[in-house]
Design a protein around this motif. Sequence first.
Motif, PDB file in Angstrom:
ATOM      1  N   TYR A 250      -5.916  -9.610  -5.488  1.00  5.31           N
ATOM      2  CA  TYR A 250      -6.110  -8.212  -5.920  1.00  5.31           C
ATOM      3  C   TYR A 250      -6.414  -8.174  -7.413  1.00  5.31           C
TER       4      TYR A 250
ATOM      5  N   VAL B 249      -9.333  -1.894  -3.451  1.00  2.00           N
ATOM      6  CA  VAL B 249      -9.381  -3.281  -3.937  1.00  2.00           C
ATOM      7  C   VAL B 249      -8.265  -4.085  -3.263  1.00  2.00           C
ATOM      8  N   LEU B 250      -7.086  -3.468  -3.169  1.00  3.41           N
ATOM      9  CA  LEU B 250      -5.969  -4.138  -2.487  1.00  3.41           C
ATOM     10  C   LEU B 250      -6.324  -4.378  -1.017  1.00  3.41           C
TER      11      LEU B 250
ATOM     12  N   THR C  73      -1.618 -12.226  -2.018  1.00  2.00           N
ATOM     13  CA  THR C  73      -2.369 -10.964  -1.900  1.00  2.00           C
ATOM     14  C   THR C  73      -2.534 -10.327  -3.282  1.00  2.00           C
ATOM     15  N   ALA C  74      -1.436 -10.321  -4.042  1.00  2.00           N
ATOM     16  CA  ALA C  74      -1.452  -9.655  -5.345  1.00  2.00           C
ATOM     17  C   ALA C  74      -2.332 -10.405  -6.339  1.00  2.00           C
TER      18      ALA C  74
ATOM     19  N   ASN D 234      -9.880  -6.908  -8.996  1.00  2.00           N
ATOM     20  CA  ASN D 234      -9.818  -5.738  -9.885  1.00  2.00           C
ATOM     21  C   ASN D 234     -10.679  -5.902 -11.134  1.00  2.00           C
TER      22      ASN D 234
ATOM     23  N   ALA E  25      -8.559  -7.248  -0.815  1.00  2.00           N
ATOM     24  CA  ALA E  25      -7.801  -8.489  -1.015  1.00  2.00           C
ATOM     25  C   ALA E  25      -7.124  -8.910   0.299  1.00  2.00           C
ATOM     26  N   ASP E  26      -6.557  -7.943   1.018  1.00  2.00           N
ATOM     27  CA  ASP E  26      -5.918  -8.251   2.309  1.00  2.00           C
ATOM     28  C   ASP E  26      -6.881  -8.969   3.248  1.00  2.00           C
TER      29      ASP E  26
ATOM     30  N   THR F 165      -7.050   1.977  -7.117  1.00  2.00           N
ATOM     31  CA  THR F 165      -7.517   0.647  -6.695  1.00  2.00           C
ATOM     32  C   THR F 165      -7.072   0.294  -5.265  1.00  2.00           C
ATOM     33  N   TYR F 166      -6.661   1.302  -4.521  1.00  2.00           N
ATOM     34  CA  TYR F 166      -6.273   1.094  -3.117  1.00  2.00           C
ATOM     35  C   TYR F 166      -7.333   0.269  -2.362  1.00  2.00           C
TER      36      TYR F 166
ATOM     37  N   HIS G  81       0.814  -1.224   0.000  1.00  2.00           N
ATOM     38  CA  HIS G  81       0.000   0.000   0.000  1.00  2.00           C
ATOM     39  C   HIS G  81       0.847   1.274   0.000  1.00  2.00           C
TER      40      HIS G  81
ATOM     41  N   SER H 164     -14.979  -3.098   0.623  1.00  2.00           N
ATOM     42  CA  SER H 164     -14.624  -4.522   0.786  1.00  2.00           C
ATOM     43  C   SER H 164     -15.887  -5.384   0.766  1.00  2.00           C
TER      44      SER H 164
END
Length: 330
Positions: A91, A129-130, A87-88, A95, A133-134, A126-127, A44, A156
């Motif tokens: 994400y 969205v990440l 995580t990625a 996305n 994902a976390d 897309t903060y 982040h 979320s």
Amino acid sequence: MKETVVSGIRPTGKLHLGNYFGAYKNFLRLQEETNAYFFIADYHSLTTHPTPGDLKSSVRRVLAEYIALGLDPEKCTVYIQSDVPETAELYLFLNMNAYLGELERVTSFKEKARTQPNNINAGLLTYPVLMAADILLHRGVKVPVGKDQEQHLEMSRTFANRFNRLYNVEYFPEPTAFNFGTELVKVPGLTGGGKMSKSAGEADSIYLDEEASVLKKKIMRAVSDSGNEPGAPKSQPVQNLFDLMNLVCAPEVIASFEADHKAGSIRYGDLKKQLAEDMETFIAPLRDRIQATLGDSKRLDEIAAYGAEKARLSAQKTLREVREIIGFSR
Ligand code: ADP
Ligand code: TRP
């Protein structure tokens, strides 16, 4: 089955009183009662600091603070976000079903776009969205955060529900922002504005390892006002000082300053002196513990490796299932 809890803090500097009362304080109790994951959100950080030269030391710093203040790697999973590349991948999947319109409406995006007009990157957009994902990576339901994160949690939930609907499953639970009190917390800063924040400059924040003399100076210089007529309402900066007192001062002490304010006879120098004293009593043991932990590099390395291993087990299970739900399994 214990509830799953997930939360993270970005390694953009030292932890301050807002981070502590808004988020961390809850971590300590949640690690006793739930299946908790607490991580350091270094991916982040790239949304605002694309080439963070000192990211490694900032991550190390937050990890030391997590441990020094009581997180126990045996009771919860403490990890660094970038150690868990699943995580990625999540994400990426999320996305594909996050829409430009809804992302552009997020308050934190609009604010960042205003403060860094030359770097309105896709990661910034897309903060949320990440962040989803976390949380969904461990199928978290409770997310201990401060009031400023409420809108992100709403996103979320949107992404979790959309995934379930799209693939016709009931896979992701709905995560909600959480605080042990009745409401989410907003700790004000010392400069008379809104929430305490690193981005408001050094004078705004009280760090958890603040040196005694600096702490006193910061509080004595905090913004107040020039006094009031009897019975007049509190100005914002004065309300902020009372809110800070509420965190560390005894109720009878606060009541006496409340009475003085009502009578129009309050002396802010006295109030700040009292606040500085009680704040020092609160901070002193935290400062000592943080200093002692920072130097123990070997232990911190071991803790990070252990946490990464535990977090990846949970993350890999989720990604296996998500791939299968989407249709990538062979
Ligand atoms: P900062 O805003 O200082 O950059 P972060 O955004 O990394 O800190 O916040 C980490 C956690 O601390 C989040 O859960 C956030 O809600 C909480 N937090 C940060 N500042 C405050 C504050 N002033 N009051 C309450 N909670 C806060
Ligand atoms: N966005 C949060 C903040 O700025 C940090 C964060 C990233 C987070 N991912 C998270 C918090 C997941 C809770 C859960 O404070």
